[in-house]
Write a protein that holds these residues in place. Structure first.
Motif, mmCIF file in Angstrom:
data_model
loop_
_atom_site.group_PDB
_atom_site.id
_atom_site.type_symbol
_atom_site.label_atom_id
_atom_site.label_comp_id
_atom_site.label_asym_id
_atom_site.label_seq_id
_atom_site.Cartn_x
_atom_site.Cartn_y
_atom_site.Cartn_z
ATOM 1 N N UNK A 198 45.368 10.890 34.704
ATOM 2 C CA UNK A 198 45.312 11.416 35.995
ATOM 3 C C UNK A 198 46.808 11.157 36.791
ATOM 4 N N UNK A 199 47.101 9.934 36.871
ATOM 5 C CA UNK A 199 48.258 9.210 37.253
ATOM 6 C C UNK A 199 49.365 10.188 36.764
ATOM 7 N N UNK A 200 49.564 10.290 35.375
ATOM 8 C CA UNK A 200 50.418 11.187 34.935
ATOM 9 C C UNK A 200 50.357 12.541 35.483
ATOM 10 N N UNK A 201 49.351 13.259 35.561
ATOM 11 C CA UNK A 201 49.476 14.512 36.027
ATOM 12 C C UNK A 201 49.951 14.457 37.464
ATOM 13 N N UNK A 202 49.479 13.791 38.412
ATOM 14 C CA UNK A 202 49.793 13.954 39.717
ATOM 15 C C UNK A 202 51.226 13.584 39.741
ATOM 16 N N UNK A 203 51.740 12.579 38.992
ATOM 17 C CA UNK A 203 53.210 12.186 38.823
ATOM 18 C C UNK A 203 54.171 13.438 38.793
ATOM 19 N N UNK A 204 53.821 13.983 37.738
ATOM 20 C CA UNK A 204 54.460 15.290 37.321
ATOM 21 C C UNK A 204 54.104 16.269 38.343
ATOM 22 N N UNK A 205 53.118 16.424 38.932
ATOM 23 C CA UNK A 205 52.896 17.592 39.893
ATOM 24 C C UNK A 205 53.514 17.218 41.346
ATOM 25 N N UNK B 63 57.409 17.870 40.339
ATOM 26 C CA UNK B 63 57.296 19.222 40.772
ATOM 27 C C UNK B 63 57.385 20.020 39.439
ATOM 28 N N UNK B 64 56.452 19.548 38.510
ATOM 29 C CA UNK B 64 56.204 20.107 37.198
ATOM 30 C C UNK B 64 54.868 20.524 37.037
ATOM 31 N N UNK B 65 54.432 21.667 36.562
ATOM 32 C CA UNK B 65 53.212 22.207 36.273
ATOM 33 C C UNK B 65 52.878 21.889 34.732
ATOM 34 N N UNK B 66 51.972 20.731 34.356
ATOM 35 C CA UNK B 66 51.691 20.563 33.192
ATOM 36 C C UNK B 66 50.187 20.722 32.922
ATOM 37 N N UNK B 67 49.501 21.823 32.635
ATOM 38 C CA UNK B 67 48.211 21.987 32.348
ATOM 39 C C UNK B 67 47.523 21.370 31.502
ATOM 40 N N UNK B 68 48.437 21.022 30.202
ATOM 41 C CA UNK B 68 47.440 20.162 29.363
ATOM 42 C C UNK B 68 47.272 18.722 29.791
ATOM 43 N N UNK B 69 48.023 18.128 30.555
ATOM 44 C CA UNK B 69 47.701 16.808 31.176
ATOM 45 C C UNK B 69 46.558 17.007 32.014
ATOM 46 N N UNK C 54 36.850 11.909 45.051
ATOM 47 C CA UNK C 54 37.567 11.048 44.012
ATOM 48 C C UNK C 54 38.068 12.220 42.877
ATOM 49 N N UNK C 55 37.225 12.840 42.309
ATOM 50 C CA UNK C 55 37.534 13.818 41.134
ATOM 51 C C UNK C 55 38.766 14.717 41.677
ATOM 52 N N UNK C 56 38.593 15.294 42.626
ATOM 53 C CA UNK C 56 39.442 16.106 43.435
ATOM 54 C C UNK C 56 40.934 15.633 43.537
ATOM 55 N N UNK C 57 40.918 14.268 44.044
ATOM 56 C CA UNK C 57 41.981 13.551 44.161
ATOM 57 C C UNK C 57 42.686 13.323 42.921
ATOM 58 N N UNK C 58 41.907 12.878 41.986
ATOM 59 C CA UNK C 58 42.448 12.799 40.693
ATOM 60 C C UNK C 58 43.421 13.576 40.152
ATOM 61 N N UNK C 59 42.979 15.199 40.421
ATOM 62 C CA UNK C 59 43.847 16.046 40.193
ATOM 63 C C UNK C 59 42.949 16.813 38.876
ATOM 64 N N UNK C 60 41.535 16.355 38.715
ATOM 65 C CA UNK C 60 40.962 16.956 37.789
ATOM 66 C C UNK C 60 40.812 18.656 37.895
ATOM 67 N N UNK C 61 40.824 19.424 36.842
ATOM 68 C CA UNK C 61 40.664 21.065 37.091
ATOM 69 C C UNK C 61 39.686 21.493 37.971
ATOM 70 N N UNK C 62 40.084 22.526 38.636
ATOM 71 C CA UNK C 62 39.032 22.986 39.723
ATOM 72 C C UNK C 62 38.012 23.633 39.312
ATOM 73 N N UNK C 63 38.235 24.127 37.947
ATOM 74 C CA UNK C 63 37.105 24.780 37.148
ATOM 75 C C UNK C 63 36.051 23.848 36.411
ATOM 76 N N UNK C 64 36.382 22.568 36.428
ATOM 77 C CA UNK C 64 35.280 21.446 35.796
ATOM 78 C C UNK C 64 33.729 21.974 36.279
ATOM 79 N N UNK C 65 33.168 22.195 35.012
ATOM 80 C CA UNK C 65 31.910 22.718 35.475
ATOM 81 C C UNK C 65 30.768 21.763 36.037
ATOM 82 N N UNK C 66 30.842 20.409 35.760
ATOM 83 C CA UNK C 66 30.083 19.324 36.355
ATOM 84 C C UNK C 66 30.212 19.386 37.656
#
Length: 315
Positions: free
Chosen positions: A20-27, A31-37, A78-90
């Motif tokens: 999650x830190x990796x994803x937010x650092x890129x984003x 300023x890189x979009x890394x959907x796999x992360x 907390x999950x939102x701030x981690x950057x987890x995908x907005x479509x996360x079913x749970x």
């Protein structure tokens, strides 16, 4: 545009952290979009650990708001701030449970069975994560309607306005509502959009009049805790959370930010990282960084703030 960060040992340290830190650092910094992360946040590391704590009833903790920090409310934030995908079913399913089952008589979301007045701070945070996770637009619009009724004459919000007749806005509540409006508008919702734009602008101006953390009457810090840097901040205000929210919303640089920027810059360690402060008390899903030790989340946020606003740089 937000200031871009160049590669450095601190950036490499961030990129060696949780996914999650990796994803937010890129984003947020590169300023890189890394959907796999982003996709990996739900299946490994901190994000996966939090998702695994969800109960069979579809909630975390004991439901919407109990206990603090491990309840569904604070877990979704907390999950939102981690950057987890907005479509996360749970997350989406739990947002639906809250929006359908926790509406009070005044139209706001209300976890209390004894206090009839809904809390503006809780609803600001709920607007934030329910917008992000794609909550039902009509029900989310109801949260907006409630919040707009809670706006105070000075341009901000206070959770005690409809309970005890507060006369001055709270920086805690105002920032939570401002973050919620930012996410609601970013998610493409159009309900009362012109009013929300005005409210957002007025809330920013209120915080700037206070230089984010100073009393308008005395010029002194309203609370020394506002000058300490926390993660997660939950509902609590501090200067780092406020400046990071401004950067996220694209608020232009204003000289009245300078005192708060100096506080953030002054807490940087010699190695370029920022340390953790003592965490707010209460059980949590994830262990806290020991106070005084370098913290990746605080460093990530502070780096974005300095890159955005340092030396008067505007987004």
């Amino acid at each position: 545009m937000l200031g871009r960060v160049t590669r450095s040992p601190v950036l490499d340290w961030l990129l060696a952290g949780d996914v999650s830190v990796q994803f937010r650092t890129h984003r947020d910094l590169l300023h890189r979009d890394v959907p796999t992360l982003q996709a990996r946040i739900a299946t490994e590391g901190d994000g996966a650990a939090i998702l695994a704590a969800r109960g069979p009833d579809g909630h975390w903790g004991r439901g919407f708001y109990q206990p603090k920090w491990t309840s569904s409310h604070y877990t979704l934030l907390e999950l939102k701030n981690l950057g987890i995908g907005p479509g996360t079913p749970q997350a989406r399913e739990t947002v639906d449970l809250i929006l359908a089952g926790e509406v009070g008589p005044d139209g706001g979301l209300n976890p209390s069975r004894t206090i009839r007045q809904s809390d503006a701070c809780v609803n600001g945070m709920a607007l934030n994560y329910s917008s992000y996770f794609g909550g039902d637009p009509e029900r989310v619009a109801g949260v907006v309607d409630f919040l707009l009724r809670q706006r105070m004459p000075d341009g901000g919000f206070n959770c005690r306005f409809n309970r005890a007749g507060a006369r001055h806005s709270s920086v805690h509540t105002t920032l939570s509502v401002l973050e919620g409006i930012t996410e609601y508008r970013r998610s493409g919702h159009g309900h009362r959009s012109d009013e929300l734009a005005t409210v957002h602008s007025d809330a920013v101006e209120l915080l700037l009049r206070h230089h984010l953390y100073r009393s308008e009457r005395t010029g002194r810090p309203m609370d020394t805790e506002f000058t300490r840097l926390h993660h997660p901040s939950r509902w609590h205000f501090d200067v780092l959370r406020c400046l990071d929210a401004f950067a996220d919303a694209g608020v232009p640089y204003d000289p009245r930010m300078d005192d708060a920027i100096a506080v953030v810059e002054g807490r940087r360690r010699e190695d370029g990282t920022w340390p953790a402060n003592r965490p707010y008390p209460g059980a949590t899903h994830l262990p806290a960084t020991p106070a005084g030790q370098p913290d990746r989340w605080i460093t990530l946020m502070a780096t974005r703030v300095v890159a955005t606003y340092g030396r008067g740089r505007a987004p």
